[in-house]
Design an enzyme around this catalytic site. Sequence first.
Site, short mmCIF file in Angstrom:
data_model
loop_
_atom_site.label_atom_id
_atom_site.label_comp_id
_atom_site.label_asym_id
_atom_site.label_seq_id
_atom_site.Cartn_x
_atom_site.Cartn_y
_atom_site.Cartn_z
N ALA A 10 0.82 -1.23 0.00
CA ALA A 10 0.00 0.00 0.00
C ALA A 10 0.84 1.27 0.00
CB ALA A 10 -0.93 0.00 1.20
N GLY A 11 2.13 1.12 0.27
CA GLY A 11 2.99 2.30 0.42
C GLY A 11 3.19 3.05 -0.90
N ARG A 15 10.64 7.48 -1.99
CA ARG A 15 12.03 7.58 -2.44
C ARG A 15 12.21 7.19 -3.91
NH1 ARG A 15 13.70 4.21 2.90
NH2 ARG A 15 11.51 3.62 2.66
N GLN A 73 -5.92 -0.23 2.68
CA GLN A 73 -5.38 0.65 3.71
C GLN A 73 -5.53 2.08 3.18
OE1 GLN A 73 -1.12 0.73 4.25
NE2 GLN A 73 -1.26 1.24 6.43
N ASN A 170 16.53 -6.75 9.37
CA ASN A 170 15.20 -7.33 9.20
C ASN A 170 14.84 -7.29 7.72
OD1 ASN A 170 12.46 -7.99 9.28
ND2 ASN A 170 11.87 -5.88 9.76
N TYR A 386 -3.91 2.42 -45.77
CA TYR A 386 -4.60 3.52 -45.08
C TYR A 386 -4.97 4.58 -46.10
CZ TYR A 386 -5.38 7.11 -41.49
OH TYR A 386 -5.92 8.08 -40.68
N ARG A 439 0.99 1.04 -65.04
CA ARG A 439 1.94 2.16 -65.08
C ARG A 439 1.89 2.71 -66.49
NH1 ARG A 439 6.57 -2.38 -64.96
NH2 ARG A 439 6.83 -2.57 -67.22
#
Length: 456
Positions: A10-11, A15, A73, A170, A386, A439
């Site tokens: 959710a952050g 940074r 959140q 951690n 086209y 042609r």
Amino acid sequence: MYNCAVILAAGKGKRMKSVIPKVLHKVCGKEMVNHVIDTLREGGVEDINIIIGTGAEKVKVNTSSKNVSYSLQDTQLGTGHAVKCAKEFLKSKKGTVAIFNGDAPLITADIVKKLIAFHEDNNFTATILTSIVENPYGYGRIIRECNGEVKKIVEHKDCSKDELEVRELNAGMYCFDVEALLVALEKLSNNNCQGEYYLTDVIEILKNDGKKIGAIPVEFEETMGINSRVQLAEVEKIMRKRINLKHMENGVTLIDPDSTYIDSDVVIGNDTIIYPNNVIEGKSVIGEGCVLYPSSRIKDSIIAKNVIVQNSVILESNIGENTTVGPFAYIRPESNIGKHVRIGDFVEVKKSTIKDNTKVSHLTYIGDAEVGEKCNFGCGTVVVNYDGKTKNKTIIGDNVFIGCNANLVSPIKINDNSYIAAGSTITKEVPEEALAIARTKQINKEGWVTKKGLNK
Ligand code: UD1
Ligand code: CA
């Protein structure tokens, strides 16, 4: 019995300085959060809940094929608050829940299994995955008692001078006993440097309740988190190396692995040889025995066996076996190229089918066309698809020979076994076995140069 996980996603990722939510930044072509989901699944976890907040809809859309559930959140008050938002998901669960940050994509299924087994075999209430590094700058530190037991985790910004010296970090990947976790989450406060509810504080709360906490150190190359573009590049490099190693072990030759860029989910057959500066992206599948000479980009395409590609771009297309592409060809999305076809230099193909044994050797544009077998395109052929308003279709049969510098003005049909004279601008259907010439006739003005006094 283990089967559920929560991924924190959710952050904002301040940074990163990005409008894209951090967990949607890609590592080797796959969003960080999808790496984490896939790895947890591979590690045996079925039931996965994602905490979304920043760019919630975007995260949902980008994980929609993964069969996960979501918790919202609303405001990002910290990782502990984030897990609290999964209360609905967690309250019916028993036993172990794995909680993983969504910004650490290098984790492998082996380590996931190891973490879960270690947690359950030792009857821990919480188990933390850790790494020991020289400089764990920015990471939470694992603070242990004198006897080695885990006491708490202290965030970098909250560390005392002594705590900053601790080298065990951690990883932001944990196992918890669900019921104990839910109780401990209620006791979190945001009385810290960042004014956030830290998930990491749950460890000390559990410890003070007399629960057993485990920690298992693994290589930093498994646990690195991404907070910045610099870390994104570092992680990408490690992941790329892993991917390349896997392909080499499977029998693919990489002339220079350091300059070969293969996305996570790409499949490559053995005895394929890949030269430097190839970028193979997305869900591409490359067959056996192909040679990819330098400098191509292949995205979400299926390349059959024994195909040769050089210096070309192939996007969302299929290439049949024994076909050659390039140098300098551009195959645009939704093209289906058959077997033994030659797509030569400066040829662009867009949303077209080209059947087996057809040769388009040089300087040609084919758009919105169906081309049969064994045709030959002369140099400089243009499918004029086209008209300024709509894209029109061109149908070319089998064994059609198109002279150089022809324009095929769409919509148009060129039937089997016909010929088109060089330099023709074709606006009408060409019948089977006809020669179409469109042609002006050549006029030779005899003696014209002398008459004009232009002799040299
Ligand atoms: C976190 C850990 C830190 C650990 C590091 C490992 C905490 C307090 N800190 O720090 O101990 O060393 O990961 O990489 O947990 N998120 C939310 N909601 C929020 C805040 C974050 O969902 O309100 C998510 C983020 O999207 C991210 C993950 O949680 O995927 C981690 O958040 P981040 O801000 O990157 O934490 P770190 O500072 O890296
Ligand atoms: Ca982080």
